[in-house]
Motif scaffolding. Structure first.
Motif, PDB file in Angstrom:
ATOM      1  N   ALA A  39       0.854  -1.185  -0.018  1.00 59.77           N
ATOM      2  CA  ALA A  39      -0.098  -0.157   0.054  1.00 59.77           C
ATOM      3  C   ALA A  39       0.923   1.324   0.072  1.00 59.77           C
ATOM      4  O   ALA A  39       0.720   2.235  -0.717  1.00 59.77           O
ATOM      5  CB  ALA A  39      -0.929   0.018   1.160  1.00 59.77           C
ATOM      6  N   ARG A  40       1.859   1.057   0.812  1.00 59.92           N
ATOM      7  CA  ARG A  40       2.788   2.341   0.799  1.00 59.92           C
ATOM      8  C   ARG A  40       3.620   2.652  -0.399  1.00 59.92           C
ATOM      9  O   ARG A  40       3.441   3.812  -0.868  1.00 59.92           O
ATOM     10  CB  ARG A  40       3.674   2.211   2.052  1.00 59.92           C
ATOM     11  N   GLY A  41       4.058   1.609  -1.128  1.00 62.09           N
ATOM     12  CA  GLY A  41       4.772   1.652  -2.326  1.00 62.09           C
ATOM     13  C   GLY A  41       3.585   2.198  -3.574  1.00 62.09           C
ATOM     14  O   GLY A  41       4.132   2.949  -4.276  1.00 62.09           O
ATOM     15  N   GLY A  42       2.305   1.506  -3.553  1.00 65.67           N
ATOM     16  CA  GLY A  42       1.410   1.983  -4.379  1.00 65.67           C
ATOM     17  C   GLY A  42       1.178   3.330  -4.349  1.00 65.67           C
ATOM     18  O   GLY A  42       1.052   4.315  -5.169  1.00 65.67           O
ATOM     19  N   CYS A  43       0.863   3.999  -3.137  1.00 61.60           N
ATOM     20  CA  CYS A  43       0.783   5.310  -2.654  1.00 61.60           C
ATOM     21  C   CYS A  43       1.568   6.483  -3.337  1.00 61.60           C
ATOM     22  O   CYS A  43       1.519   7.404  -4.064  1.00 61.60           O
ATOM     23  CB  CYS A  43       0.390   5.602  -1.420  1.00 61.60           C
ATOM     24  N   ILE A  44       2.990   6.021  -3.083  1.00 60.97           N
ATOM     25  CA  ILE A  44       4.135   6.713  -3.527  1.00 60.97           C
ATOM     26  C   ILE A  44       4.189   6.664  -5.179  1.00 60.97           C
ATOM     27  O   ILE A  44       4.183   7.700  -5.742  1.00 60.97           O
ATOM     28  CB  ILE A  44       5.432   6.258  -2.887  1.00 60.97           C
ATOM     29  N   TRP A  45       3.792   5.526  -5.649  1.00 62.24           N
ATOM     30  CA  TRP A  45       4.121   5.259  -7.066  1.00 62.24           C
ATOM     31  C   TRP A  45       2.871   6.329  -7.556  1.00 62.24           C
ATOM     32  O   TRP A  45       3.023   6.773  -8.716  1.00 62.24           O
ATOM     33  CB  TRP A  45       3.703   3.887  -7.595  1.00 62.24           C
ATOM     34  N   LEU A  46       1.445   6.021  -7.199  1.00 55.39           N
ATOM     35  CA  LEU A  46       0.487   6.928  -7.743  1.00 55.39           C
ATOM     36  C   LEU A  46       0.613   8.239  -7.538  1.00 55.39           C
ATOM     37  O   LEU A  46       0.191   9.330  -8.547  1.00 55.39           O
ATOM     38  CB  LEU A  46      -0.617   6.350  -7.074  1.00 55.39           C
ATOM     39  N   CYS A  47       1.184   8.934  -6.408  1.00 58.83           N
ATOM     40  CA  CYS A  47       1.360  10.316  -6.422  1.00 58.83           C
ATOM     41  C   CYS A  47       2.490  10.725  -7.383  1.00 58.83           C
ATOM     42  O   CYS A  47       2.396  11.782  -7.867  1.00 58.83           O
ATOM     43  CB  CYS A  47       1.766  10.707  -4.664  1.00 58.83           C
ATOM     44  N   ASP A  48       3.584  10.015  -7.581  1.00 56.06           N
ATOM     45  CA  ASP A  48       4.465  10.114  -8.555  1.00 56.06           C
ATOM     46  C   ASP A  48       4.137  10.144  -9.724  1.00 56.06           C
ATOM     47  O   ASP A  48       4.251  11.170 -10.977  1.00 56.06           O
ATOM     48  CB  ASP A  48       5.770   9.517  -8.403  1.00 56.06           C
ATOM     49  N   LYS A  49       3.042   9.411 -10.100  1.00 56.63           N
ATOM     50  CA  LYS A  49       2.412   9.414 -11.669  1.00 56.63           C
ATOM     51  C   LYS A  49       1.547  10.657 -11.509  1.00 56.63           C
ATOM     52  O   LYS A  49       1.828  11.161 -12.748  1.00 56.63           O
ATOM     53  CB  LYS A  49       1.617   8.184 -11.416  1.00 56.63           C
ATOM     54  N   SER A  50       1.029  10.793 -10.635  1.00 52.79           N
ATOM     55  CA  SER A  50       0.073  12.027 -10.804  1.00 52.79           C
ATOM     56  C   SER A  50       0.838  13.347 -11.060  1.00 52.79           C
ATOM     57  O   SER A  50       0.494  14.223 -11.953  1.00 52.79           O
ATOM     58  CB  SER A  50      -0.629  12.148  -9.601  1.00 52.79           C
ATOM     59  N   ARG A  51       1.960  13.430 -10.383  1.00 56.22           N
ATOM     60  CA  ARG A  51       2.915  14.716 -10.588  1.00 56.22           C
ATOM     61  C   ARG A  51       3.402  14.750 -11.846  1.00 56.22           C
ATOM     62  O   ARG A  51       3.431  15.797 -12.547  1.00 56.22           O
ATOM     63  CB  ARG A  51       3.795  14.644  -9.553  1.00 56.22           C
TER      64      ARG A  51
END
Length: 91
Positions: free
Chosen positions: A73-85
């Motif tokens: 979940a932590r890795g996914g959250c970081i990945w999703l936020c990076d993708k959005s940026r």
């Protein structure tokens, strides 16, 4: 819980974040840093939840599985936020 007593004795509210980060790092080393899609992230997270559910059904809940869920979940959250940026920068 008998099988997991030693692990439970090592974990408390002060060490759990470190355990999650270590597991996330290990996941990234084995599988790569980024997910390919939201669907892949969901599938990996669901797989970890199902492993925990199996341990519950076996009447031997494994707290290590919860660490795995948190790491994904932590890795996914970081990945999703990076993708959005990255997507916002393209606009």
């Amino acid at each position: 819980m008998k099988r997991h007593t030693n692990f439970c004795l090592q974990i408390d509210y002060q060490t759990i974040d470190e355990e999650v980060r270590i597991q996330q790092f290990n996941n990234e080393q084995r599988h790569g840093k980024a997910f390919n899609s939201e669907h892949e992230f969901y599938a990996v997270l669901l797989e970890e939840v199902e492993k925990f559910w199996e341990s519950i059904k076996d009447e031997d809940p494994d707290p290590k599985q919860l660490i795995d869920i948190l790491a994904v979940a932590r890795g996914g959250c970081i990945w999703l936020c990076d993708k959005s940026r990255r997507e916002l920068k393209r606009k």
